[in-house]
Design a protein around this motif. Structure first.
Motif, PDB file in Angstrom:
ATOM      1  N   LEU A 394     -39.778 -16.364  57.816  1.00  0.00           N
ATOM      2  CA  LEU A 394     -40.963 -16.098  58.628  1.00  0.00           C
ATOM      3  C   LEU A 394     -41.611 -14.766  58.286  1.00  0.00           C
ATOM      4  CD1 LEU A 394     -39.595 -17.396  62.027  1.00  0.00           C
ATOM      5  CD2 LEU A 394     -41.328 -18.481  60.601  1.00  0.00           C
ATOM      6  N   PHE A 395     -40.847 -13.845  57.687  1.00  0.00           N
ATOM      7  CA  PHE A 395     -41.417 -12.557  57.291  1.00  0.00           C
ATOM      8  C   PHE A 395     -42.325 -12.761  56.086  1.00  0.00           C
ATOM      9  CE2 PHE A 395     -37.631 -11.043  59.552  1.00  0.00           C
ATOM     10  CZ  PHE A 395     -38.202 -10.076  60.375  1.00  0.00           C
ATOM     11  N   ARG A 396     -43.515 -12.175  56.149  1.00  0.00           N
ATOM     12  CA  ARG A 396     -44.452 -12.285  55.029  1.00  0.00           C
ATOM     13  C   ARG A 396     -44.417 -11.067  54.116  1.00  0.00           C
ATOM     14  NH1 ARG A 396     -44.463 -16.316  58.100  1.00  0.00           N
ATOM     15  NH2 ARG A 396     -46.072 -17.912  57.930  1.00  0.00           N
ATOM     16  N   ALA A 397     -43.898  -9.967  54.622  1.00  0.00           N
ATOM     17  CA  ALA A 397     -43.826  -8.733  53.827  1.00  0.00           C
ATOM     18  C   ALA A 397     -42.392  -8.215  53.892  1.00  0.00           C
ATOM     19  CB  ALA A 397     -44.815  -7.697  54.360  1.00  0.00           C
ATOM     20  N   THR A 398     -42.188  -6.966  53.532  1.00  0.00           N
ATOM     21  CA  THR A 398     -40.848  -6.398  53.599  1.00  0.00           C
ATOM     22  C   THR A 398     -40.431  -6.188  55.054  1.00  0.00           C
ATOM     23  OG1 THR A 398     -41.764  -4.162  53.412  1.00  0.00           O
ATOM     24  CG2 THR A 398     -41.074  -5.246  51.370  1.00  0.00           C
ATOM     25  N   VAL A 473     -43.358  -8.767  65.867  1.00  0.00           N
ATOM     26  CA  VAL A 473     -44.657  -8.222  65.477  1.00  0.00           C
ATOM     27  C   VAL A 473     -45.231  -7.377  66.614  1.00  0.00           C
ATOM     28  CG1 VAL A 473     -47.057  -8.800  64.929  1.00  0.00           C
ATOM     29  CG2 VAL A 473     -45.190 -10.001  63.778  1.00  0.00           C
ATOM     30  N   GLY A 474     -45.067  -7.865  67.858  1.00  0.00           N
ATOM     31  CA  GLY A 474     -45.520  -7.077  68.995  1.00  0.00           C
ATOM     32  C   GLY A 474     -44.797  -5.738  69.080  1.00  0.00           C
ATOM     33  N   THR A 475     -43.494  -5.749  68.843  1.00  0.00           N
ATOM     34  CA  THR A 475     -42.712  -4.502  68.830  1.00  0.00           C
ATOM     35  C   THR A 475     -43.192  -3.566  67.730  1.00  0.00           C
ATOM     36  OG1 THR A 475     -40.778  -5.706  69.656  1.00  0.00           O
ATOM     37  CG2 THR A 475     -40.388  -3.553  68.635  1.00  0.00           C
ATOM     38  N   LEU A 476     -43.467  -4.138  66.565  1.00  0.00           N
ATOM     39  CA  LEU A 476     -43.947  -3.332  65.438  1.00  0.00           C
ATOM     40  C   LEU A 476     -45.286  -2.681  65.760  1.00  0.00           C
ATOM     41  CD1 LEU A 476     -43.458  -2.616  62.379  1.00  0.00           C
ATOM     42  CD2 LEU A 476     -44.950  -4.546  61.853  1.00  0.00           C
ATOM     43  N   LEU A 477     -46.196  -3.434  66.386  1.00  0.00           N
ATOM     44  CA  LEU A 477     -47.508  -2.880  66.728  1.00  0.00           C
ATOM     45  C   LEU A 477     -47.389  -1.802  67.796  1.00  0.00           C
ATOM     46  CD1 LEU A 477     -49.696  -6.120  66.676  1.00  0.00           C
ATOM     47  CD2 LEU A 477     -49.647  -4.285  64.983  1.00  0.00           C
ATOM     48  N   ASP A 478     -46.439  -1.967  68.720  1.00  0.00           N
ATOM     49  CA  ASP A 478     -46.200  -0.906  69.707  1.00  0.00           C
ATOM     50  C   ASP A 478     -45.758   0.380  69.011  1.00  0.00           C
ATOM     51  OD1 ASP A 478     -46.839  -2.623  71.753  1.00  0.00           O
ATOM     52  OD2 ASP A 478     -44.764  -3.124  72.251  1.00  0.00           O
ATOM     53  N   ARG A 479     -44.878   0.225  68.027  1.00  0.00           N
ATOM     54  CA  ARG A 479     -44.407   1.394  67.276  1.00  0.00           C
ATOM     55  C   ARG A 479     -45.547   2.006  66.471  1.00  0.00           C
ATOM     56  NH1 ARG A 479     -40.107  -0.921  65.325  1.00  0.00           N
ATOM     57  NH2 ARG A 479     -40.695  -1.191  63.140  1.00  0.00           N
ATOM     58  N   ALA A 480     -46.403   1.145  65.913  1.00  0.00           N
ATOM     59  CA  ALA A 480     -47.549   1.643  65.150  1.00  0.00           C
ATOM     60  C   ALA A 480     -48.477   2.458  66.044  1.00  0.00           C
ATOM     61  CB  ALA A 480     -48.305   0.467  64.537  1.00  0.00           C
ATOM     62  N   GLN A 481     -48.679   1.996  67.271  1.00  0.00           N
ATOM     63  CA  GLN A 481     -49.542   2.733  68.199  1.00  0.00           C
ATOM     64  C   GLN A 481     -48.923   4.079  68.563  1.00  0.00           C
ATOM     65  OE1 GLN A 481     -50.857   0.453  71.545  1.00  0.00           O
ATOM     66  NE2 GLN A 481     -51.904   2.168  72.515  1.00  0.00           N
ATOM     67  N   ALA A 482     -47.619   4.095  68.751  1.00  0.00           N
ATOM     68  CA  ALA A 482     -46.947   5.360  69.087  1.00  0.00           C
ATOM     69  C   ALA A 482     -47.025   6.341  67.925  1.00  0.00           C
ATOM     70  CB  ALA A 482     -45.488   5.084  69.463  1.00  0.00           C
ATOM     71  N   ARG A 489     -52.715   9.930  58.415  1.00  0.00           N
ATOM     72  CA  ARG A 489     -53.247   8.575  58.226  1.00  0.00           C
ATOM     73  C   ARG A 489     -52.653   7.887  56.995  1.00  0.00           C
ATOM     74  NH1 ARG A 489     -53.886   8.349  62.444  1.00  0.00           N
ATOM     75  NH2 ARG A 489     -55.711   8.192  63.750  1.00  0.00           N
ATOM     76  N   ALA A 490     -52.519   8.619  55.896  1.00  0.00           N
ATOM     77  CA  ALA A 490     -51.979   7.996  54.685  1.00  0.00           C
ATOM     78  C   ALA A 490     -50.542   7.532  54.927  1.00  0.00           C
ATOM     79  CB  ALA A 490     -52.037   8.979  53.516  1.00  0.00           C
ATOM     80  N   ASP A 491     -49.741   8.358  55.620  1.00  0.00           N
ATOM     81  CA  ASP A 491     -48.359   7.974  55.911  1.00  0.00           C
ATOM     82  C   ASP A 491     -48.331   6.777  56.858  1.00  0.00           C
ATOM     83  OD1 ASP A 491     -47.438  10.030  54.335  1.00  0.00           O
ATOM     84  OD2 ASP A 491     -47.212  11.435  56.003  1.00  0.00           O
ATOM     85  N   TRP A 492     -49.239   6.760  57.817  1.00  0.00           N
ATOM     86  CA  TRP A 492     -49.288   5.634  58.761  1.00  0.00           C
ATOM     87  C   TRP A 492     -49.576   4.334  58.021  1.00  0.00           C
ATOM     88  CZ3 TRP A 492     -52.289   1.675  60.614  1.00  0.00           C
ATOM     89  CH2 TRP A 492     -51.956   1.154  61.856  1.00  0.00           C
ATOM     90  N   TRP A 493     -50.524   4.371  57.102  1.00  0.00           N
ATOM     91  CA  TRP A 493     -50.866   3.151  56.364  1.00  0.00           C
ATOM     92  C   TRP A 493     -49.754   2.744  55.424  1.00  0.00           C
ATOM     93  CZ3 TRP A 493     -54.082  -0.360  57.710  1.00  0.00           C
ATOM     94  CH2 TRP A 493     -55.178  -0.036  58.526  1.00  0.00           C
ATOM     95  N   ASP A 494     -49.059   3.701  54.838  1.00  0.00           N
ATOM     96  CA  ASP A 494     -47.902   3.369  54.004  1.00  0.00           C
ATOM     97  C   ASP A 494     -46.846   2.622  54.814  1.00  0.00           C
ATOM     98  OD1 ASP A 494     -48.928   4.411  51.695  1.00  0.00           O
ATOM     99  OD2 ASP A 494     -47.905   6.339  51.867  1.00  0.00           O
ATOM    100  N   ARG A 495     -46.690   3.026  56.054  1.00  0.00           N
ATOM    101  CA  ARG A 495     -45.634   2.445  56.890  1.00  0.00           C
ATOM    102  C   ARG A 495     -46.033   1.110  57.498  1.00  0.00           C
ATOM    103  NH1 ARG A 495     -42.344   6.393  60.764  1.00  0.00           N
ATOM    104  NH2 ARG A 495     -42.024   7.230  58.672  1.00  0.00           N
ATOM    105  N   TYR A 496     -47.303   0.952  57.897  1.00  0.00           N
ATOM    106  CA  TYR A 496     -47.690  -0.237  58.651  1.00  0.00           C
ATOM    107  C   TYR A 496     -48.739  -1.122  57.969  1.00  0.00           C
ATOM    108  CZ  TYR A 496     -45.253   2.152  62.432  1.00  0.00           C
ATOM    109  OH  TYR A 496     -44.296   2.781  63.188  1.00  0.00           O
ATOM    110  N   GLY A 497     -49.292  -0.652  56.869  1.00  0.00           N
ATOM    111  CA  GLY A 497     -50.384  -1.406  56.251  1.00  0.00           C
ATOM    112  C   GLY A 497     -49.996  -2.790  55.773  1.00  0.00           C
ATOM    113  N   ASN A 498     -48.731  -2.950  55.314  1.00  0.00           N
ATOM    114  CA  ASN A 498     -48.351  -4.258  54.789  1.00  0.00           C
ATOM    115  C   ASN A 498     -47.969  -5.241  55.882  1.00  0.00           C
ATOM    116  OD1 ASN A 498     -45.914  -3.214  55.600  1.00  0.00           O
ATOM    117  ND2 ASN A 498     -44.816  -3.672  53.702  1.00  0.00           N
ATOM    118  N   LEU A 530     -55.391  -2.472  62.262  1.00  0.00           N
ATOM    119  CA  LEU A 530     -54.955  -3.049  60.988  1.00  0.00           C
ATOM    120  C   LEU A 530     -56.063  -3.892  60.361  1.00  0.00           C
ATOM    121  CD1 LEU A 530     -51.270  -4.170  61.624  1.00  0.00           C
ATOM    122  CD2 LEU A 530     -52.062  -2.567  59.904  1.00  0.00           C
ATOM    123  N   TRP A 531     -56.684  -4.746  61.154  1.00  0.00           N
ATOM    124  CA  TRP A 531     -57.749  -5.603  60.611  1.00  0.00           C
ATOM    125  C   TRP A 531     -58.911  -4.755  60.102  1.00  0.00           C
ATOM    126  CZ3 TRP A 531     -56.430 -10.373  59.665  1.00  0.00           C
ATOM    127  CH2 TRP A 531     -55.457 -10.994  60.454  1.00  0.00           C
TER     128      TRP A 531
END
Length: 935
Positions: A394-398, A473-482, A489-498, A530-531
């Motif tokens: 079910l995972f599409r990325a790493t 995915v919901g948990t991941l987005l919560d972490r992304a918001q935190a 910004r560059a580090d944030w996108w490296d971590r959550y962009g994929n 993300l979108w």
């Protein structure tokens, strides 16, 4: 074919063994470089053309000459290591290359003949590798180095990745110095079978009843490298046999291939990864030299003799290689299938469809199809491992171990067992391991994921696992918001962009027929950054509309969730097709709900959207009124973010009504405060810093503070490009960067910004912004004389009122009766002075000097009253041309005094030249011949 020895100088070249020796010591050269050197040595003294070399080394593949030069350079570097330097490769310009050396060629023994150990042990010849090994030179070298220093080396990798091929290539090079033996364990099921297969490979006289102890005794005094191939299905047996041999047979070195390590003391592992694949941005030359492409092309030539990699098909081949993750077996199967389905057929949905196509080796059943190869691995898994394997599809990325456990564990009590199962999948090469600075991540190859997904469907656990994946995915987005305010910004996108592909899959399930609709709505809202950052506006638009329909079906309209969905819809509607009726309806709905539930942030956001719409339609007073309502009387305790947001909008609309100095003061205060970055939930309101600085640069430019405006806008564009917020970036380019560059007279910079705006707009399907880009590009053409037509192409819709006013301030020729009528019908606004001046220039061209002068005088008076120094300078310049030198000087001197900027700005340059003419004409009291002002 016999082994040959080609000697020149101190060098000995052994083509069939892939070796170059310098005084008996091996020289490191890649396989293609060795092939080139062999050809030049075979024809020593002759000039060998580039085409002949290409046909020999890269048959049926398009390769640029600079690729050949890289290999020639490597060969020359290797030859320089020889004593005396009497061996040289000479380049004959326009013709080719020649080896300058005395060459002798000696025939050797038959290829594949092993070095004998004793009369009783004579290993069978190594299996012949029909195809050349491609892209594995470094792996073979690592194996050789490991075998030289350790007695047990295991090549570990996924099925179909080429472990056996690499091992055999290493043995082929080793057999010149020691005895080697190849033992295939594919059909073995017991320790006795292993012993029998080994005895058969060694051709010992022990026969079919060989016992392990007998074999160990026979090999006790032997010196050889023993390859035991395909150990994974009897890993414990292979491990015990290996340990026994290592302890009792001091002269035996073991080389093993397996999908997991043997875990025997002293074992050294060489992990085999998929071949590198071309990047989507690679040029044709880089694609042609890519190992995955080279392997696919070589096998495609074998399957369909007419195939040739050329510029026209290179990107399609690259796409096929990417979709197969560079897995050699998959590439071979795809190449074999190409004559039947074509490249176009291979390019779409390949990973899912290829698994059952039978174009593999008839002599090796598990490699006949990808499905057979994966079945071999799957059947060796324990029940827990099989379940986890399916869930991980079910995972599409790493994903990391915690994410894998959350999705694959049936319940909390099973976490430890599930974690162990996942680690076993990685150990058995069904999961690829990727190491990052922050830790380890896993992923499934595309072909493996398609297979695992079918297994998950067969297990009956697909719906349960899909829910757990969506919750993750919901948990991941919560972490992304935190992490949004905490990380760069560059580090944030490296971590959550994929994560975008996993978000897409979670939305498809949760908003689908059997999904968790409430979760789907939450994910739609939480994934907005993300979108936006991944330039997926069109797709996000569809998810927003689907979420609104779902909210309606749940009878949950009229609350905070609908507010956020409608705000997102407004932003997308604005960019997709201007702020029209649908935009106003959505914004009005947000305002109605916000007032009902008492949400000050949503209320301010709705007023901002409605204010912007009125401003674009040219109703600037109404726009300012709406902006001033963003902070209601009861909002005195509003947070910093809301206050700054409201004041930013008020500053912009204050400028629009012509109160330039007041707007500049508010903007300067906000910029000086260094406002916080935009909050995660406010990204749809644009990035605060980007828009604030962009608007302030506009105000500064119109004030006449040209140097400051230029510095701010150029810095803001650079910063905004890194923020990955396309809507903010397009607004900045269209509403600030392009106009300011044109006002400063930097037409090339304006053209650059317009092209950038057009590219970003096209990538995101921003129709409105694409139209603005086309207008600005056409204006730059008009100003530089590249186009003599005053209006853009017919396919571009007429501009909206505010946009039209902006265009007129950059190109007076665009002023028409409609624009003038609008300016005359209302109180003076930010562009009124320039519209009047442009009309004056038009009247001047038609010969009506009196009317033109009157418009210039009105424009100058309005500009001075508003503090619009740039417009005042332009109006003063136009008026000065109709005045006596004395009057002109009186008009120009104060206008120039209000300007911050040197003569390199065209408006300043023109005014100063005219002032200089005033001094030249002295006290003359008659006007000089009128000349229309350029801008």
């Amino acid at each position: 074919m016999s082994d040959r020895s080609i000697r020149f100088g101190v060098f000995e070249l052994r083509p069939e063994r892939g070796e170059l020796l310098n005084g008996g010591l091996r020289v490191g050269l890649g396989s293609r470089a060795l092939e080139i050197l062999t050809l030049l040595a075979e024809r020593a003294g002759e000039v060998v053309s580039v085409q002949e070399i290409s046909d020999r080394v890269w048959p049926n593949i398009f390769v640029q000459e600079n690729n050949l030069r890289v290999h020639i350079t490597a060969i020359r570097r290797a030859l320089r290591s020889g004593a005396g330097g009497d061996v040289q490769i000479v380049n004959i310009p326009g013709r080719g290359y020649r080896l300058h050396a005395d060459v002798t060629i000696e025939a050797g023994g038959s290829n594949g003949t092993p070095v004998p150990i004793s009369p009783e042990i004579r290993p069978l010849p190594l299996p012949v590798q029909i195809h050349p090994l491609i892209g594995r030179e470094a792996c073979v070298a690592e194996v050789l180095d490991s075998v030289a220093r350790h007695r047990l080396v295991t090549i570990v990798g996924a099925g179909g990745i080429g472990k056996t091929s690499v091992a055999l290539a290493a043995l082929t090079q080793l057999r010149a110095a020691t005895a080697v033996c190849f033992v295939d364990l594919t059909n073995c099921t017991s320790l006795a079978h292993v012993a029998t297969a080994t005895a058969a490979a060694l051709q010992t006289p022990m026969g079919q009843d060989t016992m392990p102890a007998q074999l160990v005794e026979r090999l006790r005094a032997a010196e050889l490298v023993l390859l035991i191939d395909n150990c994974e299905h009897l890993i414990d047996i292979a491990a015990r046999a290996a340990e026994a041999l290592l302890q009792s047979c001091r002269g035996v070195t073991l080389l093993a291939t397996s999908r997991e390590p043997l875990r025997v003391p002293g074992e050294v592992q060489v992990h085999l990864q998929p071949l590198p694949v071309p990047a989507a941005t690679d040029v044709v030359a880089a694609i042609a030299s890519n190992p995955s492409v080279a392997l696919f092309s070589e096998r495609a030539v074998a399957a369909a003799g007419g195939f040739r990699l050329v510029e026209e098909n290179a990107r399609q081949v690259a796409a096929v290689c990417r979709s197969l993750d560079g897995l050699p077996l998959a590439l071979e199967l795809a190449a074999a299938a190409m004559p039947m389905v074509g490249l176009e057929g291979l390019s779409s949905g390949l990973a899912g469809r290829l698994s059952s196509i039978t174009f593999g080796r008839r002599t090796l059943a598990r490699h006949e199809t990808l499905e057979a190869m994966l079945d071999w691995s799957f059947e060796l898994l324990a029940p827990d491992e099989r379940l986890a394997f399916g869930c991980l599809s079910l995972f599409r990325a790493t994903f990391d171990l915690a994410a894998a456990v959350q999705v694959a564990a049936p319940n909390g009590a099973e976490d430890r067992r599930t974690a162990q199962a996942i680690l076993q999948l990685a150990a058995k090469s069904l999961l690829c391991i990727e190491r990052y600075q922050q830790g380890v991540a896993y992923r499934l190859l595309e072909t493996t994921r398609a297979y695992a997904r079918r297994k998950l469907e067969d297990s009956g656990q697909a719906e349960i696992a899909a829910r757990r994946h969506a919750e993750w995915v919901g948990t991941l987005l919560d972490r992304a918001q935190a992490d949004w305010p905490r990380l760069d910004r560059a580090d944030w996108w490296d971590r959550y962009g994929n994560a975008i592909d996993d978000v897409r899959a979670a939305l498809a399930w949760s908003l689908g027929a059997s999904g968790d609709k409430q979760l789907g709505i939450r994910l739609t809202l939480a994934s907005a950054p993300l979108w936006l950052g991944m330039s997926q506006f069109a797709e996000y638009h569809r998810w927003l509309e689907q979420a609104l329909v779902t909210l309606d079906a749940l009878r949950r309209r009229g609350g905070a969730e609908e507010i956020q969905l409608q705000i997102g819809l407004c932003v997308l509607l604005f960019h997709a097709d201007r702020p029209g009726e649908a935009f106003v309806r959505a914004a009005t709905q947000v305002l109605r709900i916000a007032k009902k539930i008492g949400d000050p942030v949503a209320r301010a956001t709705a007023l901002w959207m409605l204010s912007g719409q009125r401003g674009i339609m040219g109703d600037h007073p109404a726009s300012l009124t709406l902006a001033q309502q963003m902070l209601a009387a009861e909002s005195s305790d509003a947070g910093r973010d809301l206050q700054d947001f409201a004041r930013r909008v008020v500053a912009g609309m204050t400028f629009r009504v012509g109160r330039v100095a007041e707007s500049a003061a508010i903007g300067a205060e906000l910029v000086t405060q260094g406002s916080e970055r935009t909050a995660y939930g406010a990204v749809l309101r644009y990035d605060h810093s980007t828009i604030l600085r962009g608007n302030h640069s506009v105000t500064l430019a119109v004030q006449g503070r040209l140097e400051s405006a230029r510095a701010i806008i150029m810095e803001t564009v650079i910063d905004a490009r890194r923020m990955r917020n396309p809507s903010s970036f397009c607004y900045l380019l269209g509403s600030a960067a392009c106009p300011v560059a044109l006002w400063l007279g930097d037409d090339e910079l304006a053209r650059h910004y317009a092209e950038l705006l057009g590219c970003v707009a096209d990538d995101n399907r921003f129709t409105y912004m694409a139209e603005l880009a086309a207008w600005f590009s056409r204006i730059a053409d008009l100003r530089t004389g590249k186009s003599l037509q005053p209006y853009p192409l017919d396919r571009i819709r007429p501009p909206l009122p505010h946009d039209k006013d902006v265009f007129i301030t950059a190109c007076a020729a665009l002023c028409d009766a409609e624009a003038l009528a609008r300016a005359e019908a209302c109180a003076p606004h930010w562009a009124t002075a320039e519209i009047l001046r442009a009309d004056g220039e038009n009247r001047l061209r038609s010969g009506d000097i009196v009317a033109g002068r009157a418009q210039f005088e009105r424009a100058l008076a309005i500009a001075e009253a508003q503090g619009a120094g740039l417009w005042a300078l332009r109006a003063a310049t136009s008026l000065a041309r109709l005045s006596t030198p004395v009057e002109a000087a009186r008009i120009l001197v104060p206008a120039l005094a209000r300007i911050e900027g040197d003569e390199h700005y065209p408006d300043v340059c023109t005014a100063r030249a005219l002032l200089s003419d005033c001094a030249h004409w002295g006290g003359a009291d008659s006007a000089w011949p009128s000349r229309p002002f350029e801008f």
